[in-house]
Design a protein around this motif. Structure first.
Motif: not given
Length: 166
Positions: A36-45, A8-24
């Motif tokens: 890992y896939a979702d966090r990788g996409f956030a890092y790509l963004n 949901a954070y990825l879809r909103k463009g909030d990559n930092d929060r996406a990384v944090a949630d995926c890391t957790e």
């Protein structure tokens, strides 16, 4: 739950929060390929291609059927200038999911960077067949035609891209 909120954070463009949630999510379950896939996409963004490659690689190790993750890692390789690895990953994504239009676009971009405009055009054309509204495919195909000196065809494709994404 962390993965879902991360998406949901990825879809909103909030990559930092996406990384944090995926890391957790990874901390709670280090075998969760999707995290890992979702966090990788956030890092790509975020433009962190090295971390994107690392996370996509781990996701693929855990679940080698993730077509979109091969595609995303291919983009990271493309941005790093490693066109051959980008082509290999996008080809694998296409093998796993022949309907993944973005894999054709990304492989086309890698071929274009190698100066293989005819192969790039073939991939962009397939992407357009799969998704006739994909502006990026028209724009990139227009660039490939421009590289071949086919200006009228380039203009037509760029006009179509603008129509779909002004």
């Amino acid at each position: 739950t962390y993965c879902n909120r991360g998406v949901a954070y990825l879809r909103k463009g909030d990559n930092d929060r996406a990384v944090a949630d995926c890391t957790e999510a990874i901390r709670l379950d280090p075998t969760l390929a999707r995290a890992y896939a979702d966090r990788g996409f956030a890092y790509l963004n975020k433009g962190d291609n090295d971390r994107a490659v690392a996370d996509c690689t781990e996701a693929i190790r855990l679940d080698p059927t993730l077509a979109v993750t091969y595609c995303n890692r291919g983009v990271a390789y493309l941005r790093k200038g490693d066109n051959d690895r980008a082509i290999a990953d996008c080809t694998e994504a296409i093998r796993l999911d022949p309907t993944l239009a973005l894999a054709y676009v990304n492989r086309g971009a890698a071929y274009g960077h190698k100066g293989e405009n005819d192969r790039a055009i073939a991939d962009y054309t397939e992407a357009i067949r799969l998704d006739p509204t994909l502006a990026l495919a028209y724009a990139d195909r227009g660039g490939a035609y421009l590289g071949k000196g086919e200006n009228d065809t380039a203009i037509a494709d760029c006009t179509e891209a603008i129509k779909h994404h002004p």
